[in-house]
Design an enzyme around this catalytic site. Structure first.
Site, PDB file in Angstrom:
ATOM      1  N   GLU A   1      -2.945  15.515  -1.707  1.00  0.00           N
ATOM      2  CA  GLU A   1      -1.612  15.960  -1.299  1.00  0.00           C
ATOM      3  C   GLU A   1      -0.978  14.870  -0.451  1.00  0.00           C
ATOM      4  O   GLU A   1      -1.665  13.993   0.092  1.00  0.00           O
ATOM      5  CB  GLU A   1      -1.691  17.250  -0.462  1.00  0.00           C
ATOM      6  CG  GLU A   1      -2.321  18.433  -1.156  1.00  0.00           C
ATOM      7  CD  GLU A   1      -2.415  19.631  -0.232  1.00  0.00           C
ATOM      8  OE1 GLU A   1      -1.372  20.011   0.352  1.00  0.00           O
ATOM      9  OE2 GLU A   1      -3.524  20.168  -0.077  1.00  0.00           O
TER      10      GLU A   1
ATOM     11  N   GLU B   1       0.526   3.993  -2.933  1.00  0.00           N
ATOM     12  CA  GLU B   1      -0.088   5.280  -2.601  1.00  0.00           C
ATOM     13  C   GLU B   1       0.909   6.432  -2.551  1.00  0.00           C
ATOM     14  O   GLU B   1       0.543   7.578  -2.821  1.00  0.00           O
ATOM     15  CB  GLU B   1      -0.813   5.195  -1.253  1.00  0.00           C
ATOM     16  CG  GLU B   1      -2.058   4.317  -1.271  1.00  0.00           C
ATOM     17  CD  GLU B   1      -2.872   4.457   0.004  1.00  0.00           C
ATOM     18  OE1 GLU B   1      -2.509   5.301   0.864  1.00  0.00           O
ATOM     19  OE2 GLU B   1      -3.879   3.744   0.139  1.00  0.00           O
TER      20      GLU B   1
ATOM     21  N   PRO C   1     -16.976   0.926  15.282  1.00  0.00           N
ATOM     22  CA  PRO C   1     -18.103   0.909  14.343  1.00  0.00           C
ATOM     23  C   PRO C   1     -18.469   2.268  13.755  1.00  0.00           C
ATOM     24  O   PRO C   1     -19.161   2.320  12.744  1.00  0.00           O
ATOM     25  CB  PRO C   1     -19.258   0.351  15.187  1.00  0.00           C
ATOM     26  CG  PRO C   1     -18.874   0.654  16.596  1.00  0.00           C
ATOM     27  CD  PRO C   1     -17.389   0.554  16.645  1.00  0.00           C
TER      28      PRO C   1
ATOM     29  N   GLU D   1       0.826  -1.205   0.000  1.00  0.00           N
ATOM     30  CA  GLU D   1       0.000   0.000   0.000  1.00  0.00           C
ATOM     31  C   GLU D   1       0.862   1.258   0.000  1.00  0.00           C
ATOM     32  O   GLU D   1       0.544   2.236  -0.680  1.00  0.00           O
ATOM     33  CB  GLU D   1      -0.943  -0.005   1.215  1.00  0.00           C
ATOM     34  CG  GLU D   1      -2.053  -1.034   1.167  1.00  0.00           C
ATOM     35  CD  GLU D   1      -3.154  -0.674   0.193  1.00  0.00           C
ATOM     36  OE1 GLU D   1      -3.131   0.447  -0.370  1.00  0.00           O
ATOM     37  OE2 GLU D   1      -4.060  -1.507  -0.023  1.00  0.00           O
TER      38      GLU D   1
END
Length: 408
Positions: A375, A320, A337, A316
């Site tokens: 950004e 990213e 939750p 990731e």
């Protein structure tokens, strides 16, 4: 008493009003008593086969006051949804009752270039029908499922329900349907048109997974007809009823605390996630300004099949931010939750359980994935931006304070 607390009553049929061909004890007198008090009544069934008129006739034969306008079947709700969506031509897989309800909404039932295909089921549904629905969807028709029930009980055991046919078409067409029947909120929303039920409505059913879950997803109070209360896995479980009664006569002797919508959505799935508190060695951590929420956040992602959590967060980060990292240690496992339930444009809602790691940057070129972030940059942990996802300062603090265990 419950009868005085609400103005709109939505009754499931099988198991609440009748069982087989017989009315259940106290059902006839209780419903008629509510009618005498000018309550708004709706009768619900996920059975997509009969017309509303047929269901009303069946109720009247049992001695219950019932008009066609008070009946809500999965077929009628699906047809009403088509009308709301401006559909003028639709194909149908299922009973003649389904076709009748679609026509009564002013929609032409046809296999010639339909704008939508409604998939239900009856005893005559065949492979040819599944193939026909799949072809229409492939040609651009909207995919509507009457209800999700995979099976329904009979004296000779369970038999396939409309949900089994819907899932067969979904598999063949590789497209998820819009499902109308319980526990989907659509059926409740369509049924409550023209009533005050969105403020003071109550659902009475015998199935926590359809009646009670559907009521709560629609923002309504849910009462279960059962001999004893079911055991919920979690106090936050949407399938947990607000009250349990043994018969409809209890509507005139019991009270209920009305359902209050919580600050989170009901998730269809729980998945593992990963997050990184990535340091540049100068006491600063990496944050991205998320394109979807326009808030600053730690790099996060999901764990794919066959992947460890350490491999997932490394992947990731590369995707990213363009950076390569070394995973130092696990600093926390987080589940909330309200903060970690996400809804996607497809309608899917997922609750993530996130493994957060302290990581060090050891290479690569910092560059934001334009699909994910507006950004990207490093921030001092004592001067984090004000517009940051609410749970991430806690994750950063846990990592900086040195809590957690090593990754092995």
């Amino acid at each position: 008493m419950i009868a005085d607390q609400f103005e709109t009553f939505l009754f499931d049929l099988d198991g609440v009003i009748y069982l087989g061909n017989e009315a259940l004890p106290d059902a006839v007198n209780s419903v008629n008593r509510l009618h005498e008090q000018d309550k708004q009544i709706r009768f619900f069934t996920n059975d997509p086969r009969p017309t509303r008129d047929a269901v009303a006739s069946r109720l009247r034969a049992l001695g219950i006051e019932a008009d066609e306008e008070e009946i809500v079947t999965a077929a009628w709700a699906a047809a009403a949804h088509l009308r709301q969506e401006g559909i003028t031509k639709a194909a149908a897989v299922g009973s003649e009752g389904l076709r009748t309800e679609i026509r009564q909404q002013g929609i032409t039932v046809t296999d010639e270039s339909p704008e939508a295909v409604v998939v239900g089921a009856d005893e005559q549904t065949s492979y040819t029908d599944i193939r026909r629905a799949t072809r229409h969807i492939d040609d651009g028709a909207r995919f509507i499922g009457t209800n999700p029930d995979g099976a329904f009980p009979t004296p000779n055991g369970p038999v396939p329900g409309a949900g089994a046919i819907v899932r067969a078409v979904e598999t063949a067409a590789r497209t998820s349907p819009t499902v109308v029947g319980k526990p989907e909120p659509l059926m409740f929303e369509v049924a409550l048109e023209g009533t005050s039920g969105d403020q003071d409505g109550v659902v009475i059913g015998d199935n926590p997974a359809t009646d009670i879950l559907g009521a709560h997803r629609a923002g309504l109070t849910g009462i279960l007809v059962a001999d004893e209360a079911p055991t919920a896995a979690s106090r936050r479980d949407f399938t947990h009823p607000d009250a349990v009664i043994q018969s409809l006569a209890d509507l005139f002797s019991h009270t209920v605390t009305s359902w209050t919508d919580p600050q989170y959505s009901w998730p269809e799935d729980i998945r593992p996630g990963v997050g990184a508190v990535a340091s540049n060695g100068s006491g600063e951590v990496l944050l991205l300004k998320r394109a979807d929420k326009e808030q600053w956040a730690l790099p996060t992602g999901t764990v794919e099949r066959g992947e460890s959590v350490e491999e997932a967060i490394s992947r990731e980060m590369r995707e990213e931010t363009g950076l390569h990292i070394t995973v130092e240690r696990l600093t926390g496992v987080y589940s909330h939750p309200e903060q970690q339930v996400f809804s996607y444009p497809s309608g899917e809602t997922v609750h993530f359980v996130t493994n957060c790691f302290l990581c060090s940057v050891d290479g690569g070129t910092l560059e934001a994935d334009q699909d994910e972030a507006l950004e990207v940059g490093f921030f001092d942990t004592d001067r984090l931006p004000s517009q940051i996802l609410s749970m991430h300062p806690r994750w950063i603090a846990d990592a900086v304070e040195g809590t957690g265990v090593s990754v092995r």
